[in-house]
Write an enzyme that holds these catalytic residues in place. Structure first.
Site, PDB file in Angstrom:
ATOM      1  N   PHE A 109      36.676 -26.674 -26.547  1.00 23.34           N
ATOM      2  CA  PHE A 109      36.745 -26.040 -27.868  1.00 23.34           C
ATOM      3  C   PHE A 109      37.812 -24.960 -27.949  1.00 23.34           C
ATOM      4  O   PHE A 109      38.266 -24.617 -29.045  1.00 23.34           O
ATOM      5  CB  PHE A 109      35.378 -25.421 -28.235  1.00 23.34           C
ATOM      6  CG  PHE A 109      35.119 -24.080 -27.598  1.00 23.34           C
ATOM      7  CD1 PHE A 109      35.628 -22.914 -28.164  1.00 23.34           C
ATOM      8  CD2 PHE A 109      34.386 -23.965 -26.418  1.00 23.34           C
ATOM      9  CE1 PHE A 109      35.410 -21.671 -27.569  1.00 23.34           C
ATOM     10  CE2 PHE A 109      34.166 -22.734 -25.828  1.00 23.34           C
ATOM     11  CZ  PHE A 109      34.681 -21.584 -26.404  1.00 23.34           C
ATOM     12  N   GLU A 155      33.521 -31.136 -30.204  1.00 25.79           N
ATOM     13  CA  GLU A 155      32.773 -31.293 -31.462  1.00 25.79           C
ATOM     14  C   GLU A 155      32.617 -29.963 -32.197  1.00 25.79           C
ATOM     15  O   GLU A 155      32.178 -29.921 -33.334  1.00 25.79           O
ATOM     16  CB  GLU A 155      31.398 -31.931 -31.179  1.00 25.79           C
ATOM     17  CG  GLU A 155      30.423 -31.098 -30.361  1.00 25.79           C
ATOM     18  CD  GLU A 155      30.655 -31.162 -28.839  1.00 25.79           C
ATOM     19  OE1 GLU A 155      31.794 -31.425 -28.394  1.00 25.79           O
ATOM     20  OE2 GLU A 155      29.689 -30.897 -28.095  1.00 25.79           O
ATOM     21  N   CYS A 195      40.921 -20.140 -20.715  1.00 24.32           N
ATOM     22  CA  CYS A 195      40.711 -20.463 -19.304  1.00 24.32           C
ATOM     23  C   CYS A 195      41.613 -19.607 -18.418  1.00 24.32           C
ATOM     24  O   CYS A 195      41.406 -19.518 -17.224  1.00 24.32           O
ATOM     25  CB  CYS A 195      40.989 -21.925 -19.045  1.00 24.32           C
ATOM     26  SG  CYS A 195      42.680 -22.356 -19.414  1.00 24.32           S
ATOM     27  N   LYS A 226      39.159 -37.459 -27.448  1.00 24.73           N
ATOM     28  CA  LYS A 226      37.792 -37.028 -27.809  1.00 24.73           C
ATOM     29  C   LYS A 226      37.824 -35.505 -27.793  1.00 24.73           C
ATOM     30  O   LYS A 226      37.659 -34.868 -26.766  1.00 24.73           O
ATOM     31  CB  LYS A 226      36.796 -37.571 -26.785  1.00 24.73           C
ATOM     32  CG  LYS A 226      35.376 -37.748 -27.296  1.00 24.73           C
ATOM     33  CD  LYS A 226      34.734 -36.485 -27.821  1.00 24.73           C
ATOM     34  CE  LYS A 226      34.292 -35.534 -26.729  1.00 24.73           C
ATOM     35  NZ  LYS A 226      33.837 -34.220 -27.275  1.00 24.73           N
ATOM     36  N   SER A 239      34.574 -27.198 -18.856  1.00 22.71           N
ATOM     37  CA  SER A 239      33.879 -26.367 -17.864  1.00 22.71           C
ATOM     38  C   SER A 239      33.756 -27.105 -16.525  1.00 22.71           C
ATOM     39  O   SER A 239      33.822 -28.341 -16.476  1.00 22.71           O
ATOM     40  CB  SER A 239      32.493 -26.007 -18.392  1.00 22.71           C
ATOM     41  OG  SER A 239      31.764 -27.192 -18.624  1.00 22.71           O
TER      42      SER A 239
END
Ligand code: NAD
Length: 511
Positions: free
Chosen positions: A152, A179, A284, A176, A229
């Site tokens: 995200f 969401e 990150c 993908k 993650s």
């Protein structure tokens, strides 16, 4: 105000019209309101995307390098022209301030620009006369359908780490996205179509775990790039490779910034605040652990505290805001819980972000782009005197919480970083070139900064960490990206001349 917008897949060059059995909520993190419903793909929609990508691959792999580069140049121009719109979509669903969102689009564009050089990047080698009358040359060829699964926190940049090179190399792509902030992917898809990319070369399936599992198990997908993650990266790597796919899976991080006693403390404090709280710490490469080599700890924490007081926290849409909200309510609560657990475990709460004012967070202002008291807010926080046994140190918090640990020596600082299970990014702050050079050599981390707190490599280098921050051998973008999305072939050829002849069962050796 109109109701939540429906956000769906992009398959075979157009939005999906097949509907969805389930959907997820997408929020405006500055107001806490649901602004969208994202369709969650099942195996059926993943199948449809892979079928479209498989059909497109047959022709796309044969498209000339010149034509591929021309489409990439057009895509680059279009993304640049729509940067503001892309950044606004990122801010609306992720919450980061709009200048930060524009920055991620710009960093993603650098990979597109790198991929424009694909004719050069795919050049092979040629050796004449490796044996008498025999020539050898090497090729790199596309893999087929490849997938990207993204987090995200960079809904535009991280997908752009992957698909420009994958497509430039002749593969077709199924993305993908997260969401939580799915809309940027659809704008990117429509820009590809406008740039002239054939239908089916770039597809998007929206979804969560079910869609990821369908990708990992799909026999039509040759390779998977993942960023997210560590537990999910480990899962994706093991399931994907068990299914025979090539996988690169970038995981979480705990990035240490080591401040040596001779460092410029103003520079170090500026860097710690910028790298700790930019994008609300949801990067990150954010600095989450500050390692002060004594005696500089007290002075450094004082200077950081002074800077934090001046930070303006507010809606990402307000250009004056320096830090926005967190992505969701549960994530904000989880991040805030470390302030309590840290204190329980013996740390000092030097700055409590729960008390930081949120400017522009007025109820009901959502329609004009303002915030609301219901948004997912947490101000910049500092836990001091943190030890390596505390959960605020061992866990990746992924929010605006800076943990300060103090050590007595350079050696202790390096030892602390090197036993960490993560190895994504790190930085050393010092004015001693010899110490910096030794740090660069000794530190077990993939990306290192010297007086630079967020050492994200340029697109022509490759991005990736060590240890539990990366599963697989290949980092993303740069030449490692080209290698990931292609496989090598070496051709040895002889064109007959009058001197040929004779059977030989011996192993071929040069003559
Ligand atoms: P996440 O792991 O929760 O999600 C990443 C992707 O995996 C999403 O597309 C999500 O839908 C999917 N997913 C989530 N749970 C899953 C499950 N159980 N099974 C299968 N798929 C699943 O990560 P996030 O919260 O979206 O992003 C933040 C994380 O990403 C942080 O840990 C951060 O450090 C990491 N990250 C790493 C890098 C890097 O380069 N190393 C870059 C950006 C973010």
């Amino acid at each position: 105000m109109s109701g939540p917008e429906t956000i769906t897949h992009w398959i075979a060059g157009k939005p999906w019209t097949g509907g969805a059995a389930t959907y997820g909520d997408v929020y405006n993190p500055a107001t806490g309101q649901v602004t969208g419903h994202v369709d969650l793909a099942t195996a059926a929609e993943v199948d449809a995307a892979v079928a479209a990508a498989t059909a497109a691959f047959a022709d796309w792999r044969k498209v000339s390098l010149a034509r591929r580069a021309a489409i990439l140049f057009s895509f680059r121009e279009l993304v640049k022209a729509h940067s503001g719109e892309l950044a606004a979509l990122v801010t609306a669903e992720h919450g980061k301030v709009v200048s930060d969102a524009a920055g991620e689009v710009a960093r993603g564009l650098e990979v597109v620009e790198f991929a424009c050089g694909i004719p050069h990047l795919l050049k092979g080698g040629f050796s004449e006369n490796v044996s008498t009358g025999v020539d050898s040359y090497s090729l790199r060829q596309p893999l087929g359908v490849v997938a990207g699964i993204t987090p995200f926190n960079f809904p535009a940049m991280v997908p752009m780490w992957m698909f420009p090179l994958a497509i430039a190399c002749g593969n077709t792509f199924v993305l993908k996205p997260s969401e939580k902030d799915p809309s940027a992917s659809l704008l990117l898809a429509s820009l590809w179509a406008e740039a002239g990319l054939p239908d089916g070369v770039f597809n998007v399936v929206q979804g969560a775990k079910e869609s990821v599992d369908a990708i990992l198990g799909h026999p039509g997908i040759a390779a998977v790039s993942f960023v997210g993650s560590t537990p999910v990266a480990r899962y994706v790597y093991s399931r994907g490779t068990m299914a025979g796919k090539r996988v690169q899976a970038l995981g979480g991080a705990k990035n240490h910034m080591v401040v040596l006693p001779d460092a410029d403390l103003d520079l170090a404090a500026d860097a710690a605040v910028s790298a700790g709280f930019g994008s609300a710490g949801e990067r990150c490469m954010a600095i989450s652990a500050l390692v002060a080599v004594e005696p500089v700890g007290d002075e450094l924490v004082d200077r950081i505290r002074t800077r934090i007081k001046r930070l303006r926290v507010g809606p990402g849409t307000d250009e004056r805001s320096e830090m926005g909200p967190l992505v969701t309510g549960p994530h904000r609560d989880r991040v805030a819980s470390y302030l309590d657990s840290g204190v329980r475990e013996g740390a000092t709460l030097a700055v409590d972000g729960r008390a930081h004012p949120v400017i522009g967070a007025v109820p009901g202002a959502a329609e004009t782009g303002g915030g609301s008291a219901e948004g997912f807010w947490l101000g910049p926080s500092v836990l001091d005197h943190v030890t390596t046994a505390m959960s605020c140190y061992t866990d990746e918090i992924f929010g605006p919480v800076l943990s300060v640990a103090r050590v007595d020596s350079y050696e202790a600082a390096v030892a602390m970083v090197n036993v960490s299970r993560y190895g994504n990014g790190t930085a050393v702050f010092t004015n001693d070139g010899g110490a910096a050079r030794r740090f660069v050599s000794e530190i077990e981390v993939g990306m290192v900064g010297v007086n630079v707190p967020i050492p994200v490599p340029m697109a022509y280098y490759s991005f990736g960490g060590w240890k539990s921050s990366l599963f697989g051998d290949t980092h993303v973008h740069g030449t490692e990206g080209v290698h990931f999305y292609t496989r090598g072939k070496v051709v040895t050829s002889r064109w007959l001349d009058p001197s040929h002849g004779g059977v030989s069962l011996g192993f071929p050796v040069s003559s």
